[in-house]
Design an enzyme around this catalytic site. Structure first.
Site, PDB file in Angstrom:
ATOM      1  N   ASP A  42      88.401  24.065  62.954  1.00 53.63           N
ATOM      2  CA  ASP A  42      87.995  23.319  64.146  1.00 53.63           C
ATOM      3  C   ASP A  42      88.823  23.768  65.343  1.00 53.63           C
ATOM      4  O   ASP A  42      90.030  23.519  65.391  1.00 53.63           O
ATOM      5  CB  ASP A  42      88.202  21.819  63.891  1.00 53.63           C
ATOM      6  CG  ASP A  42      87.454  20.942  64.865  1.00 53.63           C
ATOM      7  OD1 ASP A  42      86.974  21.453  65.883  1.00 53.63           O
ATOM      8  OD2 ASP A  42      87.348  19.730  64.602  1.00 53.63           O
ATOM      9  N   ASP A  43      88.203  24.463  66.296  1.00 57.68           N
ATOM     10  CA  ASP A  43      88.879  24.961  67.507  1.00 57.68           C
ATOM     11  C   ASP A  43      89.787  26.162  67.239  1.00 57.68           C
ATOM     12  O   ASP A  43      90.739  26.391  67.993  1.00 57.68           O
ATOM     13  CB  ASP A  43      89.737  23.872  68.178  1.00 57.68           C
ATOM     14  CG  ASP A  43      88.926  22.809  68.872  1.00 57.68           C
ATOM     15  OD1 ASP A  43      87.692  22.891  68.842  1.00 57.68           O
ATOM     16  OD2 ASP A  43      89.532  21.876  69.450  1.00 57.68           O
ATOM     17  N   CYS A  83      82.267  21.503  69.747  1.00 58.21           N
ATOM     18  CA  CYS A  83      82.197  21.165  68.328  1.00 58.21           C
ATOM     19  C   CYS A  83      80.796  20.816  67.837  1.00 58.21           C
ATOM     20  O   CYS A  83      80.249  21.479  66.963  1.00 58.21           O
ATOM     21  CB  CYS A  83      83.138  20.001  68.024  1.00 58.21           C
ATOM     22  SG  CYS A  83      84.875  20.333  68.382  1.00 58.21           S
ATOM     23  N   ASP A 118      84.311  26.652  64.524  1.00 52.08           N
ATOM     24  CA  ASP A 118      83.169  26.167  65.301  1.00 52.08           C
ATOM     25  C   ASP A 118      83.212  26.627  66.750  1.00 52.08           C
ATOM     26  O   ASP A 118      82.185  26.650  67.432  1.00 52.08           O
ATOM     27  CB  ASP A 118      83.047  24.646  65.214  1.00 52.08           C
ATOM     28  CG  ASP A 118      84.287  23.907  65.692  1.00 52.08           C
ATOM     29  OD1 ASP A 118      85.289  24.547  66.069  1.00 52.08           O
ATOM     30  OD2 ASP A 118      84.261  22.652  65.674  1.00 52.08           O
ATOM     31  N   ASN A 119      84.367  26.948  67.272  1.00 49.36           N
ATOM     32  CA  ASN A 119      84.498  27.495  68.632  1.00 49.36           C
ATOM     33  C   ASN A 119      85.926  27.986  68.813  1.00 49.36           C
ATOM     34  O   ASN A 119      86.790  27.764  67.961  1.00 49.36           O
ATOM     35  CB  ASN A 119      84.161  26.456  69.718  1.00 49.36           C
ATOM     36  CG  ASN A 119      84.855  25.121  69.547  1.00 49.36           C
ATOM     37  OD1 ASN A 119      84.239  24.129  69.132  1.00 49.36           O
ATOM     38  ND2 ASN A 119      86.141  25.074  69.850  1.00 49.36           N
TER      39      ASN A 119
END
Length: 527
Positions: free
Chosen positions: A34-35, A70, A305-306
């Site tokens: 995540d991130d 997200c 996700d990014n």
């Protein structure tokens, strides 16, 4: 009796993988962070992950997300669709994030649902699903999305302690005891449990969705003093004015105050510390697969996700921007028929993950309505780079109020916490679409903003990898028009039409009349 006994032994040996492996469909594991960036050193704290997945297989150096936020990005992973087709535009219920509308229109058609219903895979999910999952207005934690035999979903957004899990629809509360509550470790242990109790008669798919390195950046106790001297990288685009960029970037305070720089450096260290537990999780999973003699028949994906930024163009902390640090992510895969120590620069997107995993499972992806394409042939060396697509679409829709004042309190609900020297990065008119092109002859990015001027940003990524100079004013008008039409085509695409060759593909003959002329618009003079 002798013959029957022999048959029973043979069936048992086959089901346990002692022989007949070539006829067994492969297992698949997707580890989603995540991130996690790649542009500002996000893989540095993950040496075991790089060794066990990247070095053992293939690493993609041009892996992009369909949206640098997200919930829209995760929806793209699950559906294989761009945001304009799955209609998740931000992290709120109103933005369709885990809403009842999402559940009715998209959840039954995600790739895990197809794996379970059509391909006979046993499926396991653990971790963060979509940011509003578990919301009372969307079914609460009792709602278990279709497609999952075993469900361990985190209620709402990333946390490390004091959270609630939905265990197959039943709430399980956790506190702040590291030995039993630290979420990254809980996900690791529950994943290992699944490998222990799953059936050996069916292939399996696991999606382990880890909160790290998302805020609140809480590390495990044994790692809380690591990287004490580390600072956020001071690359050419760190703490400088974003010249010739869209209005939001131009508002950033340059240079940032010392307190802001200290703050982002501290966050940078905390992010890296949380990743050390991710590295442990990856090692545990891979080693357990190896001990169970299942690793050779298992594809293991690792991605995010990014991306993220910490000080680039004087933006202290966030994602949501069109630049490489936010839209490019790590992507590493190991598995059967993937030779080790490979690197590919072919452009892939997270809308391709679902089609690729379905392709691995033997699913006919042409029967789906997914926008992405399978990159399994790339991994196996069965496709020539000259025949691969050259560009992908990136879309983002801001969720704040339609104002240009950078003061966060004025922007109303849905706007992220304001950090020192903040720029309100989820403002309503931070809304854009980009074509990211990677081809033998060109490496560029073309973006249009949805504003009164149709503000355009264009970057030559070969000559200007840090995106310092917007060349929209100086580039040849024919190229601008060509990219404008390609963007319009991608923003209008659905399913197979999203997989057409790109502008710089040698097979593609540019003809504006074929490019949805009713949707084309004449470029206006840029700022």
């Amino acid at each position: 009796m002798g013959l029957l006994r022999c048959l029973l032994i043979c069936v048992t040996l086959w089901s346990n993988g002692v022989f007949g492996k070539s006829s067994r469909r492969p297992n698949i594991v997707l580890i989603l962070t995540d991130d996690l960036d790649i542009a500002i050193g996000g893989l540095t704290p993950l040496p075991k992950t790089k060794k066990l997945i990247g070095d053992a297989g293939i690493s993609f150096t041009n892996a992009f997300v369909a949206s640098p936020l997200c919930c829209p990005s995760r929806a793209s992973i699950l559906t294989g669709k761009y945001p304009h087709n799955h209609h998740v535009i931000n992290n709120t219920l109103e933005g369709n994030c885990s809403s009842t509308a999402w559940q009715k229109s998209q959840e039954a058609h995600t790739f895990p649902a197809l794996l379970r219903a059509d391909d006979g895979y046993q499926t396991f999910f653990a971790g963060k699903y979509l940011n509003q999952y578990g919301h009372a207005e969307a079914g609460g934690v009792e709602h278990v999305p279709p497609g999952w035999n075993h469900w361990l979903g985190l209620e709402k957004n990333s946390k490390y302690y004091n959270y609630t899990l939905s265990v197959n629809g039943k709430a399980e509360a956790h506190g702040a005891d590291y030995s039993k509550d630290y979420l990254t470790d809980v996900l690791a242990n529950r994943s290992l449990d699944f490998l222990q109790y799953k059936s050996s008669l069916q292939p399996f798919f696991m999606l382990v969705s880890i909160p790290a390195p998302h805020s609140p950046w809480t590390s495990a106790p044994q790692y809380e003093h690591r990287f004490n001297s580390t600072k956020a990288p001071r690359g050419p685009n760190f703490n400088i004015h974003g010249k010739d960029k869209h209005w939001l970037i131009r508002q950033a305070k340059t240079p940032m105050t010392n307190s802001s720089v200290q703050f982002l450096d501290d966050v940078f260290r905390k992010r890296w510390r949380t990743l050390l537990s991710v590295d442990d999780l990856v090692e545990k999973l891979v080693k357990r697969l190896e001990v169970r003699a299942e690793l050779e028949n298992t594809y293991v994906f690792f991605t995010s996700d990014n991306g993220y930024h910490t000080g680039q163009f004087s933006l202290p902390l966030d994602k949501r921007q069109l630049y490489e640090f936010d839209i490019k992510v790590p992507l590493m895969v190991r598995g059967p028929n993937i030779k080790p120590n490979q690197t590919s620069r072919m452009p892939v997107a997270n809308v391709d993950l679902g089609p690729t995993i379905l392709d691995i499972a033997g699913h006919d992806i042409d029967k789906t309505q997914m926008d992405g394409t399978s990159f399994l042939p790339l991994m196996e060396g069965k496709v020539n780079s000259s025949s691969w697509r050259t560009d992908v679409l990136v879309e983002y829709e801001g969720e704040g109020s339609n104002v240009t004042d950078p003061a966060c309190p004025l922007l109303g609900p849905g706007v992220s916490e304001c950090f020192p020297d903040c720029v309100c990065e989820d403002s309503y008119n931070n809304t854009y679409a980009c074509v990211r092109t990677v081809a033998p002859s060109v490496n560029m990015q073309y973006c249009e903003f949805d504003d009164n001027e149709v503000f355009v940003e264009v970057y030559n990524m070969t000559a200007d990898p840090y995106q310092l100079t917007n060349i929209a004013k100086t580039i040849d008008q024919e190229v601008l028009e060509k990219m404008n039409h390609r963007l319009m085509m991608l923003q209008s695409c659905s399913g197979p039409s999203c997989r057409t060759p790109g502008v710089y593909d040698a097979r593609y003959k540019f003809d504006p009349r074929q490019m949805f002329p009713s949707r084309s618009r004449r470029l206006k003079k840029t700022k």
